[in-house]
Design an enzyme around this catalytic site. Structure first.
Site, PDB file in Angstrom:
ATOM      1  CG  HIS A  87      40.631  42.062  44.178  1.00 15.91           C
ATOM      2  ND1 HIS A  87      41.271  43.148  43.611  1.00 15.91           N
ATOM      3  CD2 HIS A  87      39.877  42.562  45.190  1.00 15.91           C
ATOM      4  CE1 HIS A  87      40.912  44.251  44.246  1.00 15.91           C
ATOM      5  NE2 HIS A  87      40.073  43.922  45.211  1.00 15.91           N
ATOM      6  CD  GLU A  97      42.611  41.501  40.769  1.00 17.56           C
ATOM      7  OE1 GLU A  97      43.578  41.796  41.505  1.00 17.56           O
ATOM      8  OE2 GLU A  97      41.679  42.302  40.528  1.00 17.56           O
ATOM      9  CG  HIS A 143      45.861  43.441  43.473  1.00 16.15           C
ATOM     10  ND1 HIS A 143      44.547  43.557  43.854  1.00 16.15           N
ATOM     11  CD2 HIS A 143      46.587  43.631  44.605  1.00 16.15           C
ATOM     12  CE1 HIS A 143      44.476  43.807  45.150  1.00 16.15           C
ATOM     13  NE2 HIS A 143      45.709  43.865  45.630  1.00 16.15           N
ATOM     14  CD  GLU A 153      46.942  45.825  39.692  1.00 18.16           C
ATOM     15  OE1 GLU A 153      46.507  44.875  38.995  1.00 18.16           O
ATOM     16  OE2 GLU A 153      46.296  46.348  40.618  1.00 18.16           O
TER      17      GLU A 153
END
Length: 521
Positions: free
Chosen positions: A247, A250, A389, A481
């Site tokens: 993404h 990110e 991410h 993440e």
């Protein structure tokens, strides 16, 4: 006919008299001045390793004024700013050797092809980084010659100056840091490619870069590989990969992977036994940015957001640059093999590995970035992977798609659930904050346990990359993440590297967990 003859007579009578050697003074033989060596007066070429040149030069400029008015001279005058200071003054010296070639004994000497080829190899990525073709007047085969043809080295003076500077610096202080040191700032796509290429050059014995394709806007998807035999798959040597910036907004993972490449190179050269053992026994592939187009949009959005409106409110940039240039979410664009497995799970002997891609998938919109990564995954037998991410602080593991009939969030384990939990904990536990309950942030808080969570229980979706890895190739991939701030400020980049450095290394070492062997037939 008479009229035509009269016209011919008029033309002959008007024509200038022919040169007749018998008539004195009628013929004045033209005296052609032979070209001769002259002082170099081009200001951007006044520091070359010789004093005189000759016109016409190697590309046909007849005078100094012609050379200064040409596009070639303009290019070498701005090449430093175009390339961000990279490959300067090598490119300028190379250009000057064509615009103001060396002159000795009333004869022009051509520069050496070997020097041109070496500069081309070193600097072509800088031109590609700004999407600019290699300049035609630096064509190594056209304007440069071999040593046997009596060429000269156009960088001779530059190398002499560098040697003097090196000797001087050695007398003062030996450098303690490698030349390719980390800079904790955000890097543009061109800067990222340049760093990876420099790392490859600095660690050429253990590193190589290669492209797996291009984005929809033509930006290169560049991978750097570390191995004791770069470019070769070796039996019993596991292959693993890291992917960042899927993404585009990110961005911390992108930066961490750039730093990781620099760290592996510098530590290997400095004799770090842990890093040397890791690289000598593992083939490591790092793709810092899977979505470079989205990153460019995200950077622009973040810069605009710094200004805000007149009342001091900042604009919402949560999703700016998330998707690729086709507005496709790349982490929803892979084949949905999980649904196929769920539909077959009541069949006897159904498989959860090497599930083929259904034909109907290709009738949809497949992003070039997705297709490039799919080909990459299929071409190399990866056993371990992580993609990075932002927006939460947790490690997510397959399945990403819930087995609930309505696809509502529901714990949906794979047959290898214990292995995935084990791998996820390896990263989370090595991270400085992730396993701590008071450090949790984002929507995973209600489902995660000590920094790990099942993807479908947290947020169910189809077409994810980690499910595709597992079901299509049997590569175990997790999603990391890295924090709730998708685009953290630059001053937090050092902290992010410090928090994740050990986890990045420990997870790579996990590629050696389990059983190795060769199947005999």
């Amino acid at each position: 006919m008479l009229l035509i003859l009269l016209q011919l007579l008029v033309l002959v009578s008007c024509a200038p008299p022919r040169c007749d050697p018998g008539i004195r003074g009628l013929c004045k033989p033209a005296v052609e001045e032979k070209p001769k060596c002259t002082d170099i007066l081009l200001s951007y070429c006044d520091d070359v390793g010789y004093a005189q040149t000759m016109f016409p030069n190697l590309i046909g400029h007849k005078t100094r004024e012609d050379a200064e008015a040409g596009a070639e001279y303009l290019l070498i005058s701005v090449v430093e700013s175009l390339l961000g200071g990279e490959c300067n003054p090598e490119i300028r010296m190379l250009g000057c050797s064509v615009l103001s070639p060396r002159c000795e004994g009333a004869k022009v000497l051509k520069p050496c092809r070997t020097t041109c080829e070496a500069v081309h190899k070193k600097c072509i990525h800088a031109f590609e980084g700004i999407e600019m073709a290699w300049p035609y007047f630096l064509d190594c085969d056209r304007f440069f010659v071999s040593d046997q043809e009596g060429c000269y080295d156009p960088l001779e003076g530059l190398k002499a100056d560098q040697d003097v500077e090196a000797d001087y610096s050695m007398e003062i202080l030996l450098p303690e840091e490698p030349t390719n040191s980390m800079q904790f700032t955000y890097h543009s796509n061109a800067q990222m490619i340049s760093i990876l290429k420099k790392t490859e050059e600095e660690c050429s014995d253990i590193a190589r870069t290669y492209s797996i394709g291009r984005s929809i806007e033509g930006r290169e998807l560049l991978v750097i590989e570390f191995s004791n035999n770069p470019g070769q798959h070796e039996l019993l040597e596991p292959e693993m990969k890291y992917i960042g910036n899927m993404h585009g907004n990110e961005v911390l993972g992108r930066q961490l992977l750039i730093y990781l490449a620099q760290h592996l190179c510098s530590e290997y050269l400095q004799g770090n036994e842990r890093i040397q053992a890791l690289i000598n026994t593992t083939r490591i592939h790092i793709l810092p940015s899977m979505n470079p187009d989205g990153y460019e949009v995200a950077v622009s959005g973040a810069q605009d957001n710094n200004y805000g409106d007149e009342e001091g409110h900042q604009y919402d940039t949560w999703n700016i640059g998330r998707n690729n240039a086709q507005n496709i979410d790349l982490n929803r664009n892979f084949p949905d093999l999980t649904s196929i497995v769920y539909n077959r799970r009541r069949q006897k002997g159904y498989r959860t590995d090497h599930v083929p891609i259904p034909d109907y998938y290709w009738f949809g919109k497949v992003a070039p970035e997705t297709y490039a990564v799919m080909k990459w995954i299929r071409s190399i037998p990866f056993v371990l992977s992580a993609n990075f991410h932002g927006g939460d602080l947790v490690v997510s593991y397959p399945y990403d798609l819930s087995k609930h009939p309505l696809e509502r969030n529901l714990f949906s384990p794979t047959p290898d659930d214990q292995v995935f939990k084990f791998l996820s904990k390896i990263y989370a536990n090595a991270h400085e904050r992730m396993p701590n309950e008071n450090a949790r942030c984002g929507p995973s808080r209600s489902h995660s346990q000590r920094g790990i969570v099942n993807g479908a229980q947290w947020s169910s979706f189809a077409g994810g990359m980690q499910d595709f890895n597992y079901l299509h190739t049997n590569c175990f991939e997790v999603t990391v993440e890295l924090g709730c701030d998708k685009f953290p400020p630059e001053e937090d980049l050092f902290i992010g590297w410090h928090e994740n450095q050990e986890a990045l290394l420990t997870f790579m070492e996990a590629a050696h967990r389990g059983i190795k062997g060769i199947r005999k037939r």
